[in-house]
Each structure stands twice: as structure tokens, then as C-alpha cells.
Design an enzyme around this catalytic site. Sequence first.
Site, short mmCIF file in Angstrom:
data_model
loop_
_atom_site.label_atom_id
_atom_site.label_comp_id
_atom_site.label_asym_id
_atom_site.label_seq_id
_atom_site.Cartn_x
_atom_site.Cartn_y
_atom_site.Cartn_z
N ASP A 257 -4.53 5.62 11.49
CA ASP A 257 -3.74 5.25 10.87
C ASP A 257 -2.46 6.14 10.34
OD1 ASP A 257 -1.66 4.50 8.23
OD2 ASP A 257 -3.29 5.25 7.42
N HIS B 265 0.52 4.87 6.11
CA HIS B 265 0.35 5.81 5.25
C HIS B 265 0.23 7.50 5.45
CE1 HIS B 265 -1.89 2.07 5.27
NE2 HIS B 265 -0.89 1.72 3.80
N SER C 246 0.67 -1.24 0.02
CA SER C 246 0.46 -0.36 -0.16
C SER C 246 0.56 1.23 0.09
CB SER C 246 -0.78 -0.63 1.76
OG SER C 246 -0.53 -0.43 2.67
#
Length: 433
Positions: A405, A408, A155
Site C-alpha cells: 500500500d 495511504h 479512505s
Amino acid sequence: MGVTSPLKGPTRSRSFTTKLLPYVLYASFSIALCRFYFHFFPFLVSNRIILTSSSSSSPSPSPPSLSFFREEETAYETPCNYTNGRWVHDKMGPLYNGTTCGTIKDGQNCISHGRADLGYLYWRWQPNQCQLPRFDPNTFFNLVSNKHIAFVGDSMARNQWESLLCMLATASNPNPIYTNGEDNKFRTWHFDSHNVTVSVYWSPFLVRGVEKSKDGPDHNELYVDVVDDRWGSDLDHLDTVVLSVGHWFLHPAVYYEGGSVLGCHYCPGLNHTEIGFYGVMRKAIKTALETIIERKMGSGCGIDVFLTSFSPSHFEGEWDKAGACPKTEPYKEGEKMVEGMDADMRSIAVEEIEAAKVNAKQFGRLRLEILDVTKLSLMRRDGHPGPYMYRFPFADGVREHVQNDCVHWCLPGPIDTWNQIMLHVIRRWRGGE
Ligand SMILES: *[C@@H]1O[C@H](CO)[C@@H](O)[C@H](O)[C@H]1NC(C)=O
Ligand SMILES: *[C@@H]1O[C@H](CO)[C@@H](O)[C@H](O)[C@H]1NC(C)=O
Ligand SMILES: *[C@@H]1O[C@H](CO)[C@@H](O)[C@H](O)[C@H]1NC(C)=O
Ligand SMILES: *[C@@H]1O[C@H](CO)[C@@H](O)[C@H](O)[C@H]1NC(C)=O
């Protein structure tokens, strides 16, 4: 780290299926014609005036003092070491916003999810040894016209791909020409204006792997000596490959090599030898790079390969106990060192790309480079979605547990710098032809 990988939350790894996705090869893709690959000279950018900040990394919100720099032609001929530097205020801000390209993954579209502190958008990376110019989409297009650039990995690869797509979309309209896979793990976009193809391939180990799933194994299975066919089978059509892996190697897994079990990582009850994941990640990267070299050395067309080094996460406290990344400013120069796992993961990437360079030297037309983003990313504790991976997470008041998160990167955000560096390297390569 084992099962406590921070990726478990944000990427919902349990929902990843093990489907091997059928491949559609586009008739329109090149049959390995070298096009302008080695004849194309970029316009030399001489004496272009760029705006640059000469302020220190002081986090004070006052506008940076601005000065004009003259960029010398030689700036592109001398390799720059981007590894060390500092983040300096930059009042110009990002090239794009959350609506420019329409492809930002929901969980990374921070502003549209209500992130209100926007200071994290106004920094630029100042390497110690050179000037890193602002990303110029038209320069990029001219350097890679008629080429296919593929991001391959997990990702983070997708995150970097979306950053590039959004920056390019400020200059030309991209057309989606292919999507496949759960959560669009495989996507290809085309910029008709310059015949540039930009794609992303989900391949979190680079080598062949079976991801854990509800109906399949409760651990990943990796075949460390065989490249993942999902991107390997397209290799002939790719001109530039950006490899980006790391976090998925932390998960429990059983490793195979040459048809037998090599060992495992966190596999209680399976009677395999625990061998950790560093050596395995090294093998996987080696397999990927060697396969690219082998397959491309005979083609006469060559390839440009980038390997993005490990991108550190910033969970404060335990990730599973409401670990969060609430800071709104980068670390200052010297405040945070690359150490521990971040350093080990980075070293593997740096060493393997260096080994591959030596390997590839005998065959021209293969260029490999590290995108050494570990340090500059480590300093950007302020650049993650945090709670804004969800839309307006505090709409109902501040809850006690909000998933964060801290792996990311917000788009726009610090990850744009990775592509800025990539452009700078490509420019040097083309200029030095
Ligand atoms: C467009 O680019 C592809 C490679 O991505 C190439 O095969 C094709 O020949 C190019 N088309 C034209 C019209 O140059
Ligand atoms: C860049 O600097 C880093 C840290 O000083 C060093 O480890 C690395 O080898 C350098 N890279 C190059 C290509 O010289
Ligand atoms: C976002 O960028 C687009 C151009 O890419 C612009 O038209 C639009 O006004 C911007 N939106 C915001 C909220 O700044
Ligand atoms: C575990 O592996 C060892 C060595 O391969 C083998 O001798 C032993 O029988 C295995 N134990 C079980 C319970 O499978």
C-alpha cells in the site's frame, strides 16, 4: 490511469457495497445553535517557547541541532503559505503510538505490523514562510469545544480522521458513539471532556454515487450535480467539514448531470463519450462546496470548510507488478516536483476552494481553506505502509510478491502534519475574529 488505479488493491474496492446506509441522527446533536462560534476567543499564545530544529533537510541520522524560537503573537494573524517547505529532522517524534487510541485501521498500523525502520517518524514539515507549531491537542480542544468536526471523503479522509483522533486521544478519552457501514465507513466519536464530536463519512465522490459492486454495475455511477445525502443530510449539525477525495475518480465510471448522461471514464462497450475524470472531479467538488454555502448561509451559524488537496501515491514500478514504496527517507528539497496528475488534481482543489471563497464572501461566517498537502506528501515516499499493510509480511521469509500500500499513510506518520496545518489555520481564524 483508469482501471489501473492503485486503490484497487489496498481498499479492495470490489467489496464495497452500494448499500445506502440508514442514518441515525443523534438527539444530542445541536439544533444549530451557534454556541461560542463567533465570540470565543482563544487564549493568545504569546512568547510560548517551542522546540524547533534548525537542521537542514539532510537525511543524515545525526540528531538535529536544536534551537529555541520565540513564537510571536503575530504568527497566528498572518496567513502562512504551507505549500512549499522542507522536511527537517525532528527528534521529538510522534505524539502517539499504535495503541494510544485503539482505532488505527489495521492496514495503517505499521509498527504493530512489524515495520522496523522508524526513521520516518522523526521529521517535521518546515514551511518556507512560517513556523508550524507541533500539534497540541489541548489547543485544538479549546478551539473547537462544543463543535462537531466531520471528515468527508474516501479512505484518505478516514486516514486523516484517525490521525486526528489518535492525536486528540493523547489528551482526552474518546468515546465511540456511532458506527455503521462495512468496515466502519461511518463513525462518530465524542470527547466528553470538551464536548467535541469527530466523525467520518464515507463519500468517495462527495456527490451522489453508486459504487461498483459484485451484484451491481461494474463501474461507478456519479451524479455530479447532487451532493451525497449520506453527509449532506447531516450538514446542519456540522461546524467544521474536511473534504478529501481524489483517487476514486480514477476508476471507470459513468457520469450523470441533470438527469442525463454526461459522459464516462473508461467504459468500453457502453457507447458513452469518454470525458476523463478531471472535469468531473471539479464539478463534484464545486457541487459540494456550493451546497455547503447555500445550506449554511441562511443558518446564521456558519461553518468552517477544509478541502484536502490530492495525496500522491508512490508506487515504484507498476503497481500491479509488485509495485512498492521501499524508500525509508523523504525526498530532499528540490528533488521532486509536483507534476502530471498530482499537479492537475491539486490545482482543481486549489481553484475550486478559491472560487468558493469568492462565492462565500458575501455571507460572513463561512470560512474555507485548502489544506495544500500535495507537495509535502509527495516528498514523503517513506511514509506509506508498503508491505506492512499486512501483519508481519516477511514472517515466512521474503516472498517474491507482497502486496504494497503506497497510497495511504502509516499512523503515526506524515499525515499527522495535515492536521497540524489544519489546527494552525483554525487558530489563526479564531485569533483573528
Ligand atoms: C455539545 O456540542 C454539541 C454540538 O456538537 C451542541 O449541540 C451541544 O449543545 C453541546 N452541549 C453542551 C452541553 O454544550
Ligand atoms: C502558496 O505558494 C504556492 C506555490 O508558490 C502558490 O501556488 C500558492 O498560490 C500560494 N498560496 C497562497 C495562499 O498564497
Ligand atoms: C504508547 O502510548 C501510550 C500512551 O498513549 C503509552 O502508555 C505506551 O507505553 C506506548 N507504547 C509504546 C510501545 O510506546
Ligand atoms: C450510440 O450512441 C449514439 C449517439 O447517442 C446513437 O446514435 C447510437 O445508436 C448508439 N449506438 C448503440 C449501439 O447503441
